[in-house]
Scaffold this motif. Structure first.
Motif, PDB file in Angstrom:
ATOM      1  N   THR A 149      -3.375  -4.003   6.038  1.00 19.57           N
ATOM      2  CA  THR A 149      -3.368  -5.152   5.049  1.00 19.57           C
ATOM      3  C   THR A 149      -3.910  -4.561   3.944  1.00 19.57           C
ATOM      4  O   THR A 149      -3.247  -4.658   3.012  1.00 19.57           O
ATOM      5  N   SER A 150      -4.762  -2.953   3.875  1.00 15.96           N
ATOM      6  CA  SER A 150      -4.944  -2.402   2.189  1.00 15.96           C
ATOM      7  C   SER A 150      -3.700  -1.678   2.258  1.00 15.96           C
ATOM      8  O   SER A 150      -3.571  -1.559   0.929  1.00 15.96           O
ATOM      9  N   GLU A 151      -3.500  -1.309   3.208  1.00 11.44           N
ATOM     10  CA  GLU A 151      -1.882  -0.420   2.634  1.00 11.44           C
ATOM     11  C   GLU A 151      -0.353  -1.200   3.082  1.00 11.44           C
ATOM     12  O   GLU A 151       0.338  -0.805   1.840  1.00 11.44           O
ATOM     13  N   GLU A 153      -1.122  -3.206   0.746  1.00  7.97           N
ATOM     14  CA  GLU A 153      -1.312  -3.620  -0.561  1.00  7.97           C
ATOM     15  C   GLU A 153      -0.907  -2.706  -1.331  1.00  7.97           C
ATOM     16  O   GLU A 153      -0.013  -2.535  -2.684  1.00  7.97           O
ATOM     17  N   MET A 154      -1.272  -0.848  -0.814  1.00  9.36           N
ATOM     18  CA  MET A 154      -0.910  -0.374  -1.800  1.00  9.36           C
ATOM     19  C   MET A 154       0.874   0.118  -1.500  1.00  9.36           C
ATOM     20  O   MET A 154       1.834   0.273  -2.366  1.00  9.36           O
ATOM     21  N   SER A 157       2.228  -2.168  -4.182  1.00  6.96           N
ATOM     22  CA  SER A 157       1.815  -1.613  -5.802  1.00  6.96           C
ATOM     23  C   SER A 157       2.358  -0.895  -6.136  1.00  6.96           C
ATOM     24  O   SER A 157       2.239  -0.162  -7.225  1.00  6.96           O
TER      25      SER A 157
ATOM     26  N   GLU B  70      -5.748  -5.446  10.707  1.00  6.81           N
ATOM     27  CA  GLU B  70      -6.964  -4.994   9.138  1.00  6.81           C
ATOM     28  C   GLU B  70      -8.140  -5.881   9.559  1.00  6.81           C
ATOM     29  O   GLU B  70      -9.518  -6.316   9.365  1.00  6.81           O
ATOM     30  N   ILE B 164      -5.797   3.150  -3.076  1.00  8.60           N
ATOM     31  CA  ILE B 164      -5.104   2.006  -4.025  1.00  8.60           C
ATOM     32  C   ILE B 164      -5.021   2.663  -5.625  1.00  8.60           C
ATOM     33  O   ILE B 164      -4.203   3.230  -6.638  1.00  8.60           O
ATOM     34  N   LEU B 167      -3.702   5.791  -5.999  1.00  8.43           N
ATOM     35  CA  LEU B 167      -2.007   5.925  -6.289  1.00  8.43           C
ATOM     36  C   LEU B 167      -1.361   5.336  -7.370  1.00  8.43           C
ATOM     37  O   LEU B 167      -0.176   5.969  -8.622  1.00  8.43           O
ATOM     38  N   GLN B 168      -2.020   4.446  -8.019  1.00  5.13           N
ATOM     39  CA  GLN B 168      -1.951   4.077  -9.706  1.00  5.13           C
ATOM     40  C   GLN B 168      -1.690   5.035 -10.215  1.00  5.13           C
ATOM     41  O   GLN B 168      -1.293   4.742 -11.757  1.00  5.13           O
TER      42      GLN B 168
END
Ligand code: SF4
Lengths: 468, 183
Positions: A149-151, A153-154, A157, B70, B164, B167-168
């Motif tokens: 799930t974290s991925e 999200e990656m 976004s 996950e 994250i 990547l941002q």
């Protein structure tokens, strides 16, 4: 100057690396992202918590499948938690402009069935989804794998994830498959040889005559289960079979774009002289109809064989004994003749039209065994329609079977399709873990032909005896 | 937990994946191994034995095989573990763990045996995992082994950054890359 020979995997991987991090993962670009109701809500929440937006909504596709009922889909979903997840998927998709095939949509179905069916899955792509059987799409010569799930999200976004490049394995199967031997048997055989962890850390290319002669649907069955030997994913080089399958599907390129794509796709194969970290060779003639007897997909044998002793099976003796104890089996017993209570045909492994054709070929003119409960669950609405149009439904009804509505169903038993504790289910899905099909359920993984033979005889039966 | 092939369906059975928020998964960690069907705890399961406690979960070979959920890592984290030790991890599980802030430590099969022997001899045996030194030590015997982790992930874990964030910070580069894509 000569160009260094590359594998199919290298070609697709290397062309998707945005940035290489020293002593770290690659920043890896994703062409297609599938989402479903179970693993996406938390990703959207996380994104919102950070104030982020979906970067490329047109590269993500949503379908509801894991949680959905397989009867009365026109009614509101009774389980409030499931209904909540379905609602979240719909709301999130709407909010960010992601195309959403929810319950009741004519395109709805299991994510790994509807992607290829609608021409979303194409050769040379990178494809991810919060579901381990995303490896299915590798059948088209794509790099496809499951993410957490974290991925998710990656990808939502930033359209990228961080991935270390896996090692490369090639599995060659040559020769001709015998009568009644299906792609499912081929992959169960490979996993039984390599074990459930035998390909961990690798990305697999399947090569050789057996795969060259296989239909796209068969190739999907094989790549689907590459994760069951621990592989990150599996892939097969695209060829005429692939191109013929894709041509004319809704989202496939058309006209000039088609010609351009085709020229590129034809370059997607492993060059002569390219090397793999490891390679295995098998002979088609050694493969029988397969069935599993234990609690991981590596615990499979030819259907006419006896359950091996723990010494022969290898691994830890206590884990092996625990597994057989759970199944209620003993070492050296035959599998043939064992009583079967449930039969499930469906899932992203074997829920496509060819699977139902195979099932019907054995059921035709026979009757369902009285004590067997059968769940016949198409992988998508399109498959369901094919079942009706081709007259397969009539054959099933005549034999005493009932057709259900599409979804993951008993593959993971998140909906009501649960096998009761202690009961035996011959299942065309992909996992026989303890409790996978319901707490205490006992799963025997097999092909649609073996499932059909069990459904009409009520016991584990060699389907070759029932083939005319 | 000296069991091999502990799969994600055991860590968190599918019927507990229905939440739309990320909390409370620890209650159902190893649900079907931990509880009878009437919800009474199974006496012979390790997590139900108060003599075993701590933040490090030690498992047999091929830990975390199976699905990409996950939720398995969330359940382990939510229960209170911050580190899982095994001689072999399934790939997706390993990634997921790192992403939620659990350190997967891969040790040699021989060292794993030593750990299990030490725990058998004394259920209170202490294990020390040092991320910056990349070492794991059995306190009672002083036996130690080093483990691998790439420097990018190590840096993230030690500083509380995640992918994250990374990547941002490179979105422009990603956009240029996407412009060239044929899909
Ligand atoms: S059918 Fe089974 S394996 Fe396939 S996507 Fe659904 S739950 Fe996952």
């Amino acid at each position: 100057m000569s160009i260094k020979p590359a594998t199919l995997f290298d070609k697709v991987w290397d062309s998707h690396v945005v940035r290489k991090i020293e002593d770290g993962p690659d920043v890896f670009f994703i062409d297609r992202h599938f989402i479903h109701e179970v693993t996406s809500p938390v990703a959207f929440l996380g994104m919102e918590g950070r104030g982020l937006k979906v970067m490329f909504p047109e590269k993500t596709f949503a379908t509801a499948d894991h949680n959905t009922p397989t009867i009365n889909q026109h009614l509101p979903v009774a389980d409030p938690l499931s209904a909540n997840q379905l609602k979240a998927l719909e709301t999130n998709s709407g909010k960010y402009g992601i195309s959403h095939w929810g319950l009741g949509n004519p395109k709805n179905g299991i994510v790994h069935v509807v992607g290829p069916e609608n021409g979303i899955t194409l050769p040379g792509m990178t494809i991810v989804c919060g579901d381990s059987h995303t490896s299915t799409h590798g059948a088209f010569g794509a790099i496809a794998f499951g993410i957490g799930t974290s991925e998710v999200e990656m990808v939502l976004s930033s359209q990228c994830i961080m991935q270390p490049k896996p090692k490369k394995m090639r599995i060659n199967v040559n020769g001709k498959l015998g009568k009644g031997i299906t792609p499912k048997d081929v992959v169960l055989f490979i996993i039984s040889q390599l074990t459930a962890a035998g390909a961990t850390g690798y990305f697999v290319e399947f090569a050789g005559e057996v795969f060259e002669n296989m239909t796209m649907e068969g190739r999907m069955t094989v790549c689907n289960m590459s994760i069951e030997m621990g592989a990150r994913g599996g892939m097969i080089a695209p060829d005429e079979t692939t191109f013929n399958y894709i041509k004319g599907r809704e989202k496939a390129p058309q006209g000039e774009a088609w010609e351009k794509s085709l020229a590129y796709w034809k370059s997607l194969k492993t060059d002569a002289g390219a090397t793999f970290d490891i390679e295995y060779n098998y002979n088609a003639a050694d493969i029988e109809p397969m069935i599993t007897y234990g609690t991981n997909p590596g615990m499979g044998i030819g259907i006419t064989k006896n359950i091996p002793t723990s010494e022969v099976a290898g691994g830890s003796k206590s884990s092996y004994e625990k597994s057989l104890h759970y199944m209620g089996f003993n070492e050296q017993e035959p599998m043939l003749g064992k009583k079967v209570d449930y039969v499930f045909i469906g899932s992203c492994t074997n829920g496509r039209i060819e699977d139902f054709r195979a099932f019907a070929s054995i059921v035709k003119g026979r009757k369902k065994a009285d004590h067997v409960t059968a769940w016949i669950v198409p992988g998508s609405h399109i498959v369901e329609q094919q079942i009706r149009e081709e007259g397969i439904l009539d054959i099933l009804t005549e034999a005493g079977f009932q057709l259900r509505q599409p979804g993951c169903s008993a593959c993971l038993a998140m909906n009501d399709d649960k096998v009761p504790a202690g009961k035996y289910a011959v299942s065309t899905s992909n996992r026989n873990f303890e409790g996978r099909q319901g707490p205490g359920s006992r799963t025997l993984l097999a092909s649609p032909l073996v499932a059909a033979a069990a459904a009409v005889t009520g016991v584990v039966t060699d389907p070759r005896e029932l083939i005319a | 937990m000296p069991i091999e092939n502990v799969d994600t369906d055991q860590i968190i059975p599918a019927r507990f994946l229905k939440a739309t928020e990320r909390k409370g998964f620890g209650d159902n960690l190893f649900r079907d191994w931990r509880y009878e069907s009437d919800n009474t705890p199974k006496k012979d399961f390790v997590l139900n034995n108060p003599i075993y406690s701590g933040k490090i979960l030690v498992g047999g070979k091929n830990f975390g095989s199976g699905s990409s959920r996950e939720h398995a890592a969330w359940a382990i984290y939510d229960y209170g573990f911050r580190c899982v030790v095994s001689s072999f991890f399934a790939d997706i599980f390993k990634n997921n763990s790192l992403n939620v802030g659990i350190l997967p430590v891969t040790v040699s099969p021989a060292f794993l045996d030593k750990i299990f022997t030490a725990i058998e001899a004394d259920p209170k045996a202490e294990l020390v995992v040092d991320l910056s030194a990349q070492s794991i030590t059995i306190a009672a015997t002083g036996e130690s082994e080093s483990f691998d982790i790439n420097s990018y992930k190590k840096h993230n874990l030690m500083n509380g950054y995640d992918d994250i964030d990374y990547l941002q910070a490179m979105k422009e580069e990603i956009k240029q890359f996407a412009d060239k894509s044929i899909y």
